[in-house]
Design an enzyme around this catalytic site. Sequence first.
Site, PDB file in Angstrom:
ATOM      1  N   HIS A 137       0.826  -1.210   0.000  1.00 45.68           N
ATOM      2  CA  HIS A 137       0.000   0.000   0.000  1.00 45.68           C
ATOM      3  C   HIS A 137       0.857   1.255   0.000  1.00 45.68           C
ATOM      4  O   HIS A 137       0.363   2.343   0.262  1.00 45.68           O
ATOM      5  CB  HIS A 137      -0.929   0.005   1.215  1.00 45.68           C
ATOM      6  CG  HIS A 137      -1.743  -1.239   1.346  1.00 45.68           C
ATOM      7  ND1 HIS A 137      -1.383  -2.276   2.187  1.00 45.68           N
ATOM      8  CD2 HIS A 137      -2.870  -1.627   0.703  1.00 45.68           C
ATOM      9  CE1 HIS A 137      -2.267  -3.242   2.063  1.00 45.68           C
ATOM     10  NE2 HIS A 137      -3.181  -2.879   1.174  1.00 45.68           N
ATOM     11  N   GLY A 197      19.498   1.335 -47.246  1.00 49.11           N
ATOM     12  CA  GLY A 197      18.712   2.020 -46.222  1.00 49.11           C
ATOM     13  C   GLY A 197      17.583   2.852 -46.791  1.00 49.11           C
ATOM     14  O   GLY A 197      16.628   3.173 -46.081  1.00 49.11           O
TER      15      GLY A 197
END
Length: 598
Positions: free
Chosen positions: A226, A498
């Site tokens: 918690h 590329g």
Amino acid sequence: MAYQGKKLINDPNDVVTEFIEGLVETYPGLQYLDGFPQIKVVLRADVLSAPYDKVAVISGGGSGHEPAHAGFVGPGMLTAAICGDVFTSPPVDSILTGIRAVTGSMGCLLIVKNYTGDRLNFGLAAEQAKSEGYKVEMVVVGDDCALPPPRGIAGRRGLAGTILVHKVAGAAADAGLSLADVAAEAKHASEMVGTMGVALSVCTLPGHVTSDRLGPGLMELGLGIHGEPGAAVVDLQPVDVVVSHVLKQILSPETKYVPITRGSRVVLMINGLGATPMMELMIAAGKAVPQLQVEHGLAIDRVYTGSFMTSLDMAGFSISIMKAEPAILQRLDAPTSAPSWPVGVEGDHPPTKIPIPVPASCSGKTDERTFNEPQELNEQGCMMEVAIEAAAIEIINLREKLNEWDSKVGDGDCGSTMHRGATAVLEDMKRCYPLNDAAETVNEIGASLRRVMGGTSGILYDIFCKAAYASLKGNHVITPSQWATALEVSVAAVSKYGGAVAGYRTMLDALIPASKVLREILDTGDDALKAFLLSSEAALTGAESTKNMHAQAGRSTYIAADLLSSVPDPGAMAAAAWYRAAALAVENKVRPSKTEQL
């Protein structure tokens, strides 16, 4: 300073009911009782169709620990989960409604984490249900091993080990055992497991500000689910050290929290606390297993890794260790359709590693003696050495700046990727680059980069080097013109494979201007060093100009143009940086007494 936490929610008061609505829409085997907002109960969709003839297993508690507890509702695990508000125990009426909905003649078992609110509310609901004629038993799980043995009535907190108890109890109930036997197995399982958590951040409740209790560079040991403070706040440590500390704490012979000694067989659970990437959880699992085996003398029968009992958006993890008795393993391996129970974990592990031949770091084309004997460098070899070393060091020094740029226009790792490549180049150069052979050295650089860089950058630089190697090989002494040709060929190869050209905002926007200037000056018959230096200036200018370019390749294509306008392309800046550093290093080698001449 505290700040408002960011959440994908509507009204903070509705988060639990809206979570339940989404959960049952996702999993057709789940339903919820129509009692919102006070009654928030998730149950198996099959239990209301006919009288339930097995022990019902019910758990629950405050919400915010998802997938616990509702994610573990299903045949072979929980029959129902009672959901409270965030970090708040569910009220008695909600628990009682759940008991009434799913409990048949065999009775029900309540599995409760050891928090005062849960014990009281589930306990009172159990007593009320008994007074109505229901058979009810309750098992409280307190598996926390972070703190010294508690004094008083609070006891050890219930943590992620509770999930393993859910599984044992659910499988026992599914096998048709009596309420007494199911409760006994659950209680025994709860005594076999220990847990400890570690947090890198605190959690933020919906509608609340984020606490600054845990500052940068700090971590918290032994906190609860918690967000309550743990046993200690310490400096952030590598995961090896953290895992070692947690395991020693859980298995401490002084506290004797779990009946596990050398030679025992165990189950390991690595549980994410809400904001920890699966990668980091798997790293923790990979480190915990050999430590348990070697340092603690334990055999690992099962490993469960994932987020099972969280603390909203807390970063961190907990480790649970359970003694793996045959009966417990049988329950853990029993089938379940609970949506959040991990699949594919049951059964004995084959060897985790299969040996395969590992390729050498270098391409293997160099003479074997270069791996073992220092080279006597000729003039060209000396130039190659200083240029490569300067280029690599420049990239290493630019790591953070490149990452900073890339975090704004890409995925934030350009500097780290280039750093890996530069580091590998420095290491491999000392070990195996045949520096007197420029072509082979360029080829080896490509092999080094491909090995460690990965992704698009790694393969593009390898293509760059392979093309240069093809252009240069066979020439014992490389002329400036041949270097210029090699650069042109390399740029063309990167563009071909590329897909980028000048103006696409890539590393080519540094290398294309450099290549053009280098060729133009050499063709005039001017000094080669001057050509190298001026071409390196052109590379820097080209890289800087990418600020004004619209990205047409790479991840920057997904970024808005106004965000790109103030940031140069990191790949172009990296290319310009190593090229410029190499040029300056060669100048210093050739004319060490002069300052930079442009």
